[in-house]
Enzyme design. Structure first.
Site, PDB file in Angstrom:
ATOM      1  N   LYS A 131     -25.427  15.074  12.371  1.00  0.00           N
ATOM      2  CA  LYS A 131     -24.943  13.808  12.934  1.00  0.00           C
ATOM      3  C   LYS A 131     -23.498  13.639  12.494  1.00  0.00           C
ATOM      4  CE  LYS A 131     -28.872  10.656  12.894  1.00  0.00           C
ATOM      5  NZ  LYS A 131     -29.192   9.326  12.340  1.00  0.00           N
TER       6      LYS A 131
ATOM      7  N   ARG B 237     -37.698  12.266  12.901  1.00  0.00           N
ATOM      8  CA  ARG B 237     -36.435  12.110  12.163  1.00  0.00           C
ATOM      9  C   ARG B 237     -36.165  10.648  11.813  1.00  0.00           C
ATOM     10  NH1 ARG B 237     -30.638  15.170  13.062  1.00  0.00           N
ATOM     11  NH2 ARG B 237     -29.553  14.053  11.404  1.00  0.00           N
TER      12      ARG B 237
ATOM     13  N   HIS C  81     -28.002  -0.773   7.001  1.00  0.00           N
ATOM     14  CA  HIS C  81     -26.788  -0.606   7.820  1.00  0.00           C
ATOM     15  C   HIS C  81     -26.185  -1.953   8.186  1.00  0.00           C
ATOM     16  CE1 HIS C  81     -27.018   3.779   9.447  1.00  0.00           C
ATOM     17  NE2 HIS C  81     -26.201   3.665   8.423  1.00  0.00           N
TER      18      HIS C  81
HETATM   19  N1  NAD Z   1     -24.103  12.252   8.978  1.00  0.00           N
HETATM   20  C1  NAD Z   1     -25.124  11.802   8.298  1.00  0.00           C
HETATM   21  O1  NAD Z   1     -26.269  12.183   8.524  1.00  0.00           O
HETATM   22  C2  NAD Z   1     -24.874  10.833   7.187  1.00  0.00           C
HETATM   23  C3  NAD Z   1     -25.902  10.522   6.282  1.00  0.00           C
HETATM   24  C4  NAD Z   1     -25.618   9.658   5.230  1.00  0.00           C
HETATM   25  C5  NAD Z   1     -24.355   9.099   5.114  1.00  0.00           C
HETATM   26  N2  NAD Z   1     -23.399   9.421   6.020  1.00  0.00           N
HETATM   27  C6  NAD Z   1     -22.046   8.859   5.894  1.00  0.00           C
HETATM   28  O2  NAD Z   1     -21.486   9.324   4.666  1.00  0.00           O
HETATM   29  C7  NAD Z   1     -20.522   8.383   4.215  1.00  0.00           C
HETATM   30  C8  NAD Z   1     -20.756   8.125   2.743  1.00  0.00           C
HETATM   31  O3  NAD Z   1     -20.626   9.344   2.049  1.00  0.00           O
HETATM   32  P1  NAD Z   1     -20.117   9.418   0.538  1.00  0.00           P
HETATM   33  O4  NAD Z   1     -20.878   8.451  -0.259  1.00  0.00           O
HETATM   34  O5  NAD Z   1     -20.106  10.842   0.177  1.00  0.00           O
HETATM   35  O6  NAD Z   1     -18.648   8.773   0.665  1.00  0.00           O
HETATM   36  P2  NAD Z   1     -17.150   9.324   0.530  1.00  0.00           P
HETATM   37  O7  NAD Z   1     -16.930  10.527   1.333  1.00  0.00           O
HETATM   38  O8  NAD Z   1     -16.283   8.153   0.805  1.00  0.00           O
HETATM   39  O9  NAD Z   1     -17.034   9.717  -1.012  1.00  0.00           O
HETATM   40  C9  NAD Z   1     -17.145   8.719  -1.986  1.00  0.00           C
HETATM   41  C10 NAD Z   1     -15.920   8.692  -2.913  1.00  0.00           C
HETATM   42  O10 NAD Z   1     -15.979   9.800  -3.794  1.00  0.00           O
HETATM   43  C11 NAD Z   1     -14.740  10.518  -3.757  1.00  0.00           C
HETATM   44  N3  NAD Z   1     -15.069  11.905  -4.086  1.00  0.00           N
HETATM   45  C12 NAD Z   1     -15.744  12.774  -3.319  1.00  0.00           C
HETATM   46  N4  NAD Z   1     -16.025  13.879  -4.012  1.00  0.00           N
HETATM   47  C13 NAD Z   1     -15.487  13.733  -5.231  1.00  0.00           C
HETATM   48  C14 NAD Z   1     -15.467  14.527  -6.410  1.00  0.00           C
HETATM   49  N5  NAD Z   1     -16.130  15.696  -6.472  1.00  0.00           N
HETATM   50  N6  NAD Z   1     -14.809  14.054  -7.494  1.00  0.00           N
HETATM   51  C15 NAD Z   1     -14.198  12.835  -7.461  1.00  0.00           C
HETATM   52  N7  NAD Z   1     -14.221  12.030  -6.397  1.00  0.00           N
HETATM   53  C16 NAD Z   1     -14.858  12.470  -5.289  1.00  0.00           C
HETATM   54  C17 NAD Z   1     -14.203  10.263  -2.384  1.00  0.00           C
HETATM   55  O11 NAD Z   1     -12.827  10.454  -2.321  1.00  0.00           O
HETATM   56  C18 NAD Z   1     -14.595   8.799  -2.183  1.00  0.00           C
HETATM   57  O12 NAD Z   1     -13.662   7.977  -2.824  1.00  0.00           O
HETATM   58  C19 NAD Z   1     -20.670   7.150   5.080  1.00  0.00           C
HETATM   59  O13 NAD Z   1     -19.633   7.148   6.026  1.00  0.00           O
HETATM   60  C20 NAD Z   1     -22.003   7.357   5.782  1.00  0.00           C
HETATM   61  O14 NAD Z   1     -22.059   6.741   7.044  1.00  0.00           O
HETATM   62  C21 NAD Z   1     -23.627  10.272   7.035  1.00  0.00           C
END
Ligand code: NAD
Ligand code: ZN
Length: 351
Positions: A134, A228, A239
């Site tokens: 997705k 799913r 959400h």
């Molecule tokens: N496609 C899907 O099936 C699916 C499923 C769940 C969530 N999502 C999406 O994922 C997003 C949330 O993902 P997330 O929580 O990973 O957020 P994100 O990508 O914003 O990462 C969170 C924070 O951690 C930082 N960061 C990342 N890796 C790091 C590391 N190794 N060291 C230090 N800092 C680091 C990033 O810069 C950011 O500030 C939302 O947009 C959500 O809608 C998508």
């Protein structure tokens, strides 16, 4: 190194994944390698990955959900064009869910689709966002409204990246790990409930156990017609809370924080109409309320219900829930009265 081979994609997990990535990139003979990252993964993760790559173009965007937009997608497409990317180019997404959602979307749509590879660097993206195909961006504050389905070619997971991830981001990821346990694996939930501190460098087994649940569900139902939807537990209310927080709060809730509230509320609804036992309900509430700070922002039932009715998961104004009959067993496609949703939010506020 652990490995999962699916029809459309492969997952590698372990400490030696970067050697494997380098080997694959050489064998594939891509015409150009782009790497998308945000400011934090540029600082913390790129120095670890870059020695394994040659001739790359890097694209760095500011960190945060607010940048998962069509404007940043345009910026990525512009970079592709400026460097004459053809259909044999590849994009590596080095980051959390924002980067894998946005980068995947850009790659899947550019010239009708170029390959992309995910290197998730947050716990949440390791067990969830980087897997399942997705892809998309937020639009006018609505989450993920513009997007497509397409799997990455490969997913490379190294728990070592978690060393620099802030604690609150790890907690976010644990919300999704816990969701996988609640819908499918009671033993995993019991293990999580007993654990308060983690040695993240050794968390590969837990990550693998959690992501296997998602892989298996996605395999049965890639386009979310049926089973799913199990993965949506906590996400109907979650959400809506995430969107409302994006609209109102100076520091909006993270995805994991919002769905943790969503899981408490939807467990309440599950107890009310699906027979989830009191003791299991209590252990779910305990899990989230002891690990996540209480949300201080507004939870206005009327606003949240309108957001839920506008959610792309719902049809004909009916709000669709995935609920729990018990821990490890879900019931899909349940509708419930607005009053019960309101009560569940009141319950959360009373905690
Ligand atoms: N496609 C899907 O099936 C699916 C499923 C769940 C969530 N999502 C999406 O994922 C997003 C949330 O993902 P997330 O929580 O990973 O957020 P994100 O990508 O914003 O990462 C969170 C924070 O951690 C930082 N960061 C990342 N890796 C790091 C590391 N190794 N060291 C230090 N800092 C680091 C990033 O810069 C950011 O500030 C939302 O947009 C959500 O809608 C998508
Ligand atoms: Zn989620």
């Amino acid at each position: 190194m652990k490995e999962i081979i699916q029809k459309d994609y492969e997952i590698f997990l372990g400490d030696e994944i970067l050697e494997k990535l380098a080997e694959i990139l050489i064998n594939k003979e891509y015409s150009k390698i782009f790497v998308l990252m945000d400011s934090n993964t540029h600082k913390h993760c790129w120095p670890i990955v870059s020695p394994y790559l040659v001739n790359t173009e890097i694209i760095v965007i500011p960190a945060g959900e607010a940048n998962k937009t069509i404007q940043y997608a345009e910026m990525v497409w512009e970079k592709f064009q400026a460097h004459f990317a053809d259909r044999s180019a590849v994009l590596l997404n080095l980051g959390g869910g924002v980067i894998t959602d946005l980068g995947g979307f850009c790659a899947a749509t550019y010239k009708r689709g170029i390959d992309f590879i995910n290197i998730p660097t947050t716990l949440l993206s390791m067990v969830d966002a980087s897997i399942g195909g997705k892809l998309g961006v937020d639009f006018k504050s609505y989450k993920n409204v513009i997007g497509v389905f397409k799997h990455p070619k490969y997913i490379f997971i190294n728990p070592g990246f978690l060393a620099t991830l802030p604690e609150e981001e790890k907690r976010n990821g644990l919300a999704e790990v816990c969701k996988h346990a609640l819908i499918e694996d009671k033993a995993l939930f019991e293990k999580l409930a007993k654990t308060t501190t983690y040695d993240w460098g050794k968390s590969g087994a837990m990550i693998f156990q959690s992501l296997k649940i998602k892989v298996a569900i996605v395999k049965k139902d890639p386009f979310e017609k049926d089973i799913r939807k199990a993965l949506n537990f906590g996400h109907t209310i979650g959400h809506a809370i995430e969107t409302s927080s994006l609209l109102h709060d100076k520091t909006p809730l993270k995805h994991g924080e919002a769905i943790a509230i969503g899981m408490i509320c939807e467990a309440f609804i599950s107890k009310s109409i699906q027979g989830l036992s009191n003791s299991e309900f209590k252990s779910i509430c305990d899990y989230f309320s002891t690990r996540f700070p209480k949300y201080k922002g507004k939870l206005i039932a009327a606003e949240l219900i309108v957001l839920m009715k506008n959610d792309k998961k719902n049809r004909e104004g009916l709000i669709n829930f995935t609920l729990l009959k018990k821990i490890g067993k879900v019931k899909l496609d349940v509708n419930c009265h607005d009053e019960l949703i309101e009560k569940s939010l009141e319950f959360y506020k009373s905690l």
